[in-house]
Design a protein around this motif. Structure first.
Motif, PDB file in Angstrom:
ATOM      1  N   UNK A  82       0.863  -1.179   0.000  1.00  0.00           N
ATOM      2  CA  UNK A  82       0.000   0.000   0.000  1.00  0.00           C
ATOM      3  C   UNK A  82       0.897   1.226   0.000  1.00  0.00           C
ATOM      4  N   UNK A  83       0.683   2.115  -0.972  1.00  0.00           N
ATOM      5  CA  UNK A  83       1.418   3.372  -0.969  1.00  0.00           C
ATOM      6  C   UNK A  83       0.491   4.516  -1.354  1.00  0.00           C
ATOM      7  N   UNK A  84       1.020   5.728  -1.234  1.00  0.00           N
ATOM      8  CA  UNK A  84       0.227   6.933  -1.463  1.00  0.00           C
ATOM      9  C   UNK A  84       0.394   7.417  -2.897  1.00  0.00           C
ATOM     10  N   UNK A  85      -0.715   7.627  -3.577  1.00  0.00           N
ATOM     11  CA  UNK A  85      -0.700   8.223  -4.912  1.00  0.00           C
ATOM     12  C   UNK A  85      -0.564   9.739  -4.796  1.00  0.00           C
ATOM     13  N   UNK A  86      -1.082  10.286  -3.704  1.00  0.00           N
ATOM     14  CA  UNK A  86      -0.969  11.711  -3.383  1.00  0.00           C
ATOM     15  C   UNK A  86      -0.473  11.839  -1.947  1.00  0.00           C
ATOM     16  N   UNK A  87      -0.007  13.022  -1.568  1.00  0.00           N
ATOM     17  CA  UNK A  87       0.229  13.289  -0.147  1.00  0.00           C
ATOM     18  C   UNK A  87      -1.076  13.003   0.594  1.00  0.00           C
ATOM     19  N   UNK A  88      -0.988  12.243   1.677  1.00  0.00           N
ATOM     20  CA  UNK A  88      -2.208  11.750   2.321  1.00  0.00           C
ATOM     21  C   UNK A  88      -2.153  11.905   3.833  1.00  0.00           C
ATOM     22  N   UNK A  89      -3.333  12.074   4.418  1.00  0.00           N
ATOM     23  CA  UNK A  89      -3.493  12.137   5.869  1.00  0.00           C
ATOM     24  C   UNK A  89      -4.424  11.002   6.280  1.00  0.00           C
ATOM     25  N   UNK A  90      -3.946  10.178   7.205  1.00  0.00           N
ATOM     26  CA  UNK A  90      -4.631   8.937   7.539  1.00  0.00           C
ATOM     27  C   UNK A  90      -4.880   8.841   9.040  1.00  0.00           C
ATOM     28  N   UNK A  91      -5.903   8.080   9.386  1.00  0.00           N
ATOM     29  CA  UNK A  91      -6.182   7.745  10.775  1.00  0.00           C
ATOM     30  C   UNK A  91      -6.193   6.228  10.886  1.00  0.00           C
ATOM     31  N   UNK A  92      -5.350   5.705  11.766  1.00  0.00           N
ATOM     32  CA  UNK A  92      -5.148   4.272  11.882  1.00  0.00           C
ATOM     33  C   UNK A  92      -5.695   3.752  13.203  1.00  0.00           C
ATOM     34  N   UNK A  93      -6.299   2.568  13.136  1.00  0.00           N
ATOM     35  CA  UNK A  93      -6.762   1.892  14.347  1.00  0.00           C
ATOM     36  C   UNK A  93      -6.229   0.469  14.316  1.00  0.00           C
ATOM     37  N   UNK A  94      -5.503   0.092  15.363  1.00  0.00           N
ATOM     38  CA  UNK A  94      -4.941  -1.254  15.446  1.00  0.00           C
ATOM     39  C   UNK A  94      -6.071  -2.284  15.511  1.00  0.00           C
TER      40      UNK A  94
END
Length: 205
Positions: free
Chosen positions: A107-119
Motif C-alpha cells: 500500500x502506498x500513497x498516490x498523493x500526499x495523504x493524511x490517515x487515521x489508523x486503528x490497530x
C-alpha cells in the motif's frame, strides 16, 4: 506496516473522522471519545509506503485526505492494482489484517495523504463495546464484499470498454486523480488497450 512517525490523532484531522462516524454510524460524543483514544494519525508523502509485502497489516486505515492504492507484484515484475481509496474510504491488506499472516500486497500513497489508523485489536474492541460501531462495521464489510464480487464478475464477463465505462461512472473521484497506467492495471488491461478504449468512448459520446 511502516510507521516511522506517528502520533495520537490531533483535533483537526480527527474531526473529519468524527463527522464521518456521526453521519455514518450515529456515534455519540462519548462513543467518539472512545474511538479517539485508540486512533493514530499518520501522514504519507506521495509514493511513500504504508505497508510493504512481507509485513503484517496490523492497522485498519481511514483516509482523511489523499489517495492510496493496494497492489501486488506479479512474477514478471508487473503491478496488479487491487483497490484504491480516497477520502472517507478505508484501506488495509485485509487478508493479512484478518489472518495475521505476512501481507502479499503493498500500500502506498498516490498523493500526499493524511490517515487515521486503528490497530486491529482496538478496532475489534470498539466493535464489541459499541453496538452502533458493530453495525457500521458489518455494513462496511458487506459493501466491500459486494464490490469485490462485482469486480470479479466484471473481469469475467465484461469487455475492456464496458469495464472502463463502469469504472468512470462508479468511481468518478478516482478517474481525475489516478494516473492512466494505474487505471489500466486496476481494470486488467494494457495501457495501449485503455488508450484505444478511451478514444472510442470519447468518439461515441
Amino acid at each position: 506496516m511502516i510507521l516511522h512517525s506517528f502520533v495520537k490523532s490531533d483535533e483537526t484531522m480527527f474531526e473529519s473522522f468524527a463527522v464521518y462516524l456521526r453521519e455514518g454510524a450515529g456515534l455519540s460524543d462519548e462513543e467518539l471519545d472512545l474511538v479517539k483514544q485508540v486512533t493514530i494519525e499518520k501522514k504519507l508523502r506521495k509514493r511513500q509506503y504504508l505497508l510493504q509485502e512481507g509485513d503484517v497489516a496490523h492497522y485498519n486505515c481511514f483516509v482523511a485526505k489523499g489517495c492510496l492504492r493496494l497492489y501486488r507484484i506479479g512474477k514478471d515484475g508487473s503491478e496488479h492494482i487491487l483497490r484504491f481509496a480516497v477520502e472517507n474510504w478505508w484501506m488495509s491488506d485485509y487478508e493479512s489484517y484478518n489472518s495475521g499472516d505476512p501481507a502479499k500486497g503493498n500500500i502506498d500513497a498516490i498523493e500526499d495523504s493524511e490517515l487515521l489508523l486503528i490497530k486491529k485489536q482496538d478496532f475489534d474492541a470498539l466493535t464489541n463495546t459499541i453496538a452502533k460501531f458493530r453495525l457500521f462495521r458489518e455494513r462496511l464489510e458487506a459493501r466491500s464484499y459486494d464490490a469485490s464480487l462485482k469486480r470479479i464478475m466484471s473481469n469475467i464477463s465484461e469487455t475492456a470498454e464496458e469495464r472502463y465505462v463502469n469504472f468512470i461512472k462508479s468511481y468518478p473521484q478516482f478517474y481525475s486523480r489516478v494516473p492512466l497506467h494505474m487505471v489500466a492495471s486496476f481494470l486488467g488491461v494494457s495501457r495501449e488497450t485503455l488508450s484505444r478504449v478511451r478514444l472510442q468512448y470519447s468518439t461515441n459520446k
